[in-house]
Motif scaffolding. Structure first.
Motif, PDB file in Angstrom:
ATOM      1  N   ILE A 175       0.860  -1.197   0.000  1.00 30.13           N
ATOM      2  CA  ILE A 175       0.000   0.000   0.000  1.00 30.13           C
ATOM      3  C   ILE A 175       0.891   1.240   0.000  1.00 30.13           C
ATOM      4  CG2 ILE A 175      -1.898   1.214   1.141  1.00 30.13           C
ATOM      5  CD1 ILE A 175      -2.669  -1.261   2.590  1.00 30.13           C
ATOM      6  N   HIS A 176       0.509   2.225  -0.830  1.00 33.08           N
ATOM      7  CA  HIS A 176       1.237   3.505  -0.808  1.00 33.08           C
ATOM      8  C   HIS A 176       0.290   4.637  -0.448  1.00 33.08           C
ATOM      9  CE1 HIS A 176      -0.339   4.813  -4.752  1.00 33.08           C
ATOM     10  NE2 HIS A 176      -0.182   3.574  -5.131  1.00 33.08           N
ATOM     11  N   ALA A 177       0.841   5.842  -0.417  1.00 36.58           N
ATOM     12  CA  ALA A 177       0.093   7.036   0.024  1.00 36.58           C
ATOM     13  C   ALA A 177      -0.349   6.879   1.488  1.00 36.58           C
ATOM     14  CB  ALA A 177      -1.089   7.326  -0.894  1.00 36.58           C
ATOM     15  N   LEU A 178       0.566   6.359   2.301  1.00 36.12           N
ATOM     16  CA  LEU A 178       0.280   6.149   3.723  1.00 36.12           C
ATOM     17  C   LEU A 178       0.624   7.410   4.525  1.00 36.12           C
ATOM     18  CD1 LEU A 178       1.887   2.596   4.066  1.00 36.12           C
ATOM     19  CD2 LEU A 178      -0.545   3.165   3.919  1.00 36.12           C
ATOM     20  N   PRO A 179      -0.005   7.592   5.683  1.00 33.36           N
ATOM     21  CA  PRO A 179       0.314   8.764   6.507  1.00 33.36           C
ATOM     22  C   PRO A 179       1.798   8.776   6.877  1.00 33.36           C
ATOM     23  CG  PRO A 179      -1.593   7.578   7.393  1.00 33.36           C
ATOM     24  CD  PRO A 179      -1.041   6.738   6.279  1.00 33.36           C
ATOM     25  N   GLY A 180       2.472   9.862   6.559  1.00 38.33           N
ATOM     26  CA  GLY A 180       3.884   9.999   6.917  1.00 38.33           C
ATOM     27  C   GLY A 180       4.832   9.323   5.944  1.00 38.33           C
ATOM     28  N   THR A 182       7.075   8.856   2.698  1.00 38.30           N
ATOM     29  CA  THR A 182       7.730   9.702   1.699  1.00 38.30           C
ATOM     30  C   THR A 182       7.959   8.888   0.419  1.00 38.30           C
ATOM     31  OG1 THR A 182       9.920   8.996   2.381  1.00 38.30           O
ATOM     32  CG2 THR A 182       8.992  10.938   3.519  1.00 38.30           C
ATOM     33  N   ALA A 183       8.336   9.598  -0.650  1.00 35.84           N
ATOM     34  CA  ALA A 183       8.628   8.914  -1.919  1.00 35.84           C
ATOM     35  C   ALA A 183       9.775   7.923  -1.729  1.00 35.84           C
ATOM     36  CB  ALA A 183       8.967   9.951  -2.990  1.00 35.84           C
ATOM     37  N   GLU A 184      10.763   8.293  -0.908  1.00 33.95           N
ATOM     38  CA  GLU A 184      11.931   7.409  -0.682  1.00 33.95           C
ATOM     39  C   GLU A 184      11.493   6.135   0.048  1.00 33.95           C
ATOM     40  OE1 GLU A 184      11.940  10.750  -0.014  1.00 33.95           O
ATOM     41  OE2 GLU A 184      12.987  11.065  -1.925  1.00 33.95           O
ATOM     42  N   MET A 185      10.629   6.316   1.040  1.00 32.50           N
ATOM     43  CA  MET A 185      10.154   5.139   1.787  1.00 32.50           C
ATOM     44  C   MET A 185       9.400   4.195   0.850  1.00 32.50           C
ATOM     45  SD  MET A 185       8.889   7.268   5.110  1.00 32.50           S
ATOM     46  CE  MET A 185       8.132   6.022   6.120  1.00 32.50           C
ATOM     47  N   PRO A 213     -11.385   3.649  12.024  1.00 28.64           N
ATOM     48  CA  PRO A 213     -10.600   4.518  12.912  1.00 28.64           C
ATOM     49  C   PRO A 213      -9.700   5.484  12.113  1.00 28.64           C
ATOM     50  CG  PRO A 213     -10.607   2.276  13.757  1.00 28.64           C
ATOM     51  CD  PRO A 213     -11.279   2.224  12.415  1.00 28.64           C
ATOM     52  N   PHE A 214      -9.245   5.057  10.931  1.00 25.74           N
ATOM     53  CA  PHE A 214      -8.423   5.956  10.100  1.00 25.74           C
ATOM     54  C   PHE A 214      -9.208   7.196   9.685  1.00 25.74           C
ATOM     55  CE2 PHE A 214      -4.306   4.444   7.910  1.00 25.74           C
ATOM     56  CZ  PHE A 214      -3.789   4.028   9.131  1.00 25.74           C
ATOM     57  N   ALA A 215     -10.496   7.044   9.411  1.00 25.06           N
ATOM     58  CA  ALA A 215     -11.310   8.184   8.981  1.00 25.06           C
ATOM     59  C   ALA A 215     -11.372   9.211  10.104  1.00 25.06           C
ATOM     60  CB  ALA A 215     -12.702   7.719   8.583  1.00 25.06           C
ATOM     61  N   ALA A 216     -11.475   8.731  11.354  1.00 20.27           N
ATOM     62  CA  ALA A 216     -11.516   9.663  12.490  1.00 20.27           C
ATOM     63  C   ALA A 216     -10.140  10.310  12.696  1.00 20.27           C
ATOM     64  CB  ALA A 216     -11.931   8.909  13.751  1.00 20.27           C
ATOM     65  N   ARG A 217      -9.091   9.509  12.442  1.00 16.66           N
ATOM     66  CA  ARG A 217      -7.726   9.987  12.694  1.00 16.66           C
ATOM     67  C   ARG A 217      -7.212  10.902  11.587  1.00 16.66           C
ATOM     68  NH1 ARG A 217      -3.948   4.964  13.679  1.00 16.66           N
ATOM     69  NH2 ARG A 217      -5.708   4.309  14.944  1.00 16.66           N
ATOM     70  N   ASP A 222      -5.609  15.854   6.305  1.00 12.75           N
ATOM     71  CA  ASP A 222      -4.571  15.698   7.320  1.00 12.75           C
ATOM     72  C   ASP A 222      -3.199  15.868   6.674  1.00 12.75           C
ATOM     73  OD1 ASP A 222      -4.392  14.090  10.296  1.00 12.75           O
ATOM     74  OD2 ASP A 222      -2.565  14.209   9.060  1.00 12.75           O
ATOM     75  N   PRO A 223      -2.344  16.732   7.254  1.00 12.99           N
ATOM     76  CA  PRO A 223      -1.030  16.981   6.642  1.00 12.99           C
ATOM     77  C   PRO A 223      -0.140  15.738   6.573  1.00 12.99           C
ATOM     78  CG  PRO A 223      -1.219  18.077   8.783  1.00 12.99           C
ATOM     79  CD  PRO A 223      -2.574  17.534   8.454  1.00 12.99           C
ATOM     80  N   LEU A 224      -0.464  14.716   7.378  1.00 11.50           N
ATOM     81  CA  LEU A 224       0.356  13.495   7.325  1.00 11.50           C
ATOM     82  C   LEU A 224       0.078  12.679   6.066  1.00 11.50           C
ATOM     83  CD1 LEU A 224       0.438  11.986  10.926  1.00 11.50           C
ATOM     84  CD2 LEU A 224       2.376  12.743   9.542  1.00 11.50           C
ATOM     85  N   LEU A 225      -1.098  12.879   5.465  1.00  6.64           N
ATOM     86  CA  LEU A 225      -1.416  12.105   4.247  1.00  6.64           C
ATOM     87  C   LEU A 225      -0.722  12.734   3.044  1.00  6.64           C
ATOM     88  CD1 LEU A 225      -5.253  11.395   4.579  1.00  6.64           C
ATOM     89  CD2 LEU A 225      -3.388   9.744   4.756  1.00  6.64           C
ATOM     90  N   PRO A 226      -0.077  11.942   2.203  1.00  7.78           N
ATOM     91  CA  PRO A 226       0.555  12.503   0.999  1.00  7.78           C
ATOM     92  C   PRO A 226      -0.478  13.256   0.158  1.00  7.78           C
ATOM     93  CG  PRO A 226       1.188  10.217   1.305  1.00  7.78           C
ATOM     94  CD  PRO A 226       0.132  10.499   2.324  1.00  7.78           C
ATOM     95  N   ASP A 227      -0.071  14.414  -0.392  1.00  8.30           N
ATOM     96  CA  ASP A 227      -1.024  15.140  -1.241  1.00  8.30           C
ATOM     97  C   ASP A 227      -1.156  14.423  -2.589  1.00  8.30           C
ATOM     98  OD1 ASP A 227       1.170  15.800  -2.787  1.00  8.30           O
ATOM     99  OD2 ASP A 227       1.409  17.791  -1.913  1.00  8.30           O
TER     100      ASP A 227
END
Ligand code: SF4
Length: 396
Positions: A175-180, A182-185, A213-217, A222-227
């Motif tokens: 899975i990609h586009a995870l909270p936090g 980066t492209a390198e990760m 729970p992710f929807a609530a979090r 959320d800035p942690l989610l990749p744009d």
């Protein structure tokens, strides 16, 4: 709305399916991003296996002999919570009830935190010939964010154990586009998957599902989610890297070495008939019309009560019209890299694709989302990224 067995007995005289899906709605722990139907448990109870066997019996009552099954897929939930003896019993009963082609593909989804060599060898001995390993990430931080029960090391060990247990066809899900993330990760995750050299790699973008729970979090922006740009870059990085290593990008989210596409899932995109057994399982029966879709109730207790009462727990039955079937042909078929062929559309529906969808096709071609040639149309890479914008144009 629940149907009783009787009306389905009548319809079953005409149905056709060559694929079987079994839903195993149990997981060692619920992942906070997941919207699939499952309940926390450290095992899959025999009582649930009995319900699946009984459902097979109920479905087969009054069923005219058809073509044998070409694939069986154990999905979930966590099917690797089943014991090998339970898997063997289900496969054997399915083969005796519906028939099973000699070269049938039999896939089991595996959570790396639930298996060891012995268990995997047991699945292989039970005739499972393909595994889909739910790795999701090789990064411990991302695994913790996702609430997975396994570590990156366990995922690698499960892959190695699958090989030594005799599996020559193993897929890895990421899975990609995870909270936090980066492209390198993300590139590191892809690199680690490539080092293991699986036959199949599925690459999903995280979708934050309502009610989890992710929807609530991570609701809203959320800035942690990749744009969107970073998420698109991750999709393109996967496409570039995996195709450079010999994997065919054969469906929006799926890559395979030549000859190793998922036959079962390819059947969904080609509208092959399939029967789903278990709570929340869905079916498409290819009858004499354009097909009938329905689901089993997602209420696990309600499913059990209904089966024990001798009634199939079906709901949301939809008898497809010509225009439903044409739309499905387009938005399912376009998921595949080869796209949809004009001749196949004409064979199926007796009229031309361009005559039916000419305006939508021209508009999508001019937007750079579709590519048209002499034989048919297919998504461009930009079209794959914006596939929902494409698919909606074929729905009446
Ligand atoms: S293991 Fe899979 S099905 Fe179970 S909760 Fe996690 S993501 Fe959902």
């Amino acid at each position: 709305m629940m149907d009783t067995l009787y009306p389905f007995r009548l319809k079953l005289q005409f149905i056709m399916f060559t694929r079987l899906y079994l839903h195993i709605p149990f997981c060692p722990r619920k992942c906070p991003y997941c919207a699939f139907v499952s309940r926390e448990s450290d095992h899959a109870p025999d009582s649930y296996v009995d319900l699946l066997l009984e459902e097979m019996r109920l479905v087969s009552a009054g069923l005219a002999p058809g073509r044998p099954l070409e694939s069986i897929y154990f999905g979930g939930g966590t099917p690797s919570l089943l014991e090998p003896r339970q898997v063997a019993l289900l496969i054997d009963r399915a083969a005796r009830t519906f028939g099973l082609a000699a070269n049938a593909e039999i896939t089991l989804e595996v959570n790396p935190g639930t298996v060891d060599h012995e268990r995997l060898a047991g699945f292989r001995a039970a005739s499972v010939n393909r595994l889909s390993l739910g790795v999701q990430s090789f990064d411990e931080r991302m695994l913790a964010t996702l609430g997975r029960v396994h570590s990156a090391r366990q995922a690698q060990d499960a892959f190695t154990a699958a090989r030594t247990a005799g599996f020559a066809d193993v897929g890895i899900d990421l899975i990609h586009a995870l909270p936090g993330q980066t492209a390198e990760m993300w590139r590191a995750d892809l690199g680690q998957a490539l080092r293991l050299a699986p036959e199949h790699i599925s690459v999903y973008g995280l979708s934050v599902e309502e009610g989890t729970p992710f929807a609530a979090r991570y609701g809203g922006d959320d800035p942690l989610l990749p744009d969107d740009d970073l998420a698109a870059g991750m999709f393109e990085a996967a496409d570039d890297l995996l195709t450079a290593h010999g994997y065919e990008h054969y469906e929006i989210a799926n890559y395979a070495l030549p000859g190793r596409r998922s036959r079962h899932n390819s059947g969904y995109w080609r509208r092959d008939g399939y029967l789903g057994l278990g709570a929340a399982a869905h079916s498409l029966l290819r009858d004499k019309g354009f097909g009938t879709r329905f689901g089993n109730t997602a209420d696990i207790d309600g499913y059990a009560t209904s089966i024990r009462a001798g009634s199939l727990p079906r709901c949301d039955e939809m008898i497809l019209t010509l225009s439903d079937a044409m739309a499905e042909f387009m938005f399912l078929g376009l998921r595949l890299a080869e796209g949809v062929e004009f001749a196949a559309f004409e064979r199926e529906f007796g009229c031309g694709m361009e005559e039916t969808f000419g305006e939508a096709i021209s508009e999508l071609v001019s937007l750079g989302l579709l590519q048209r040639n002499d034989t048919g149309v297919r998504l461009t890479r930009r079209g794959m990224l914006l596939s929902n914008r494409v698919f909606v144009r074929f729905i009446a």
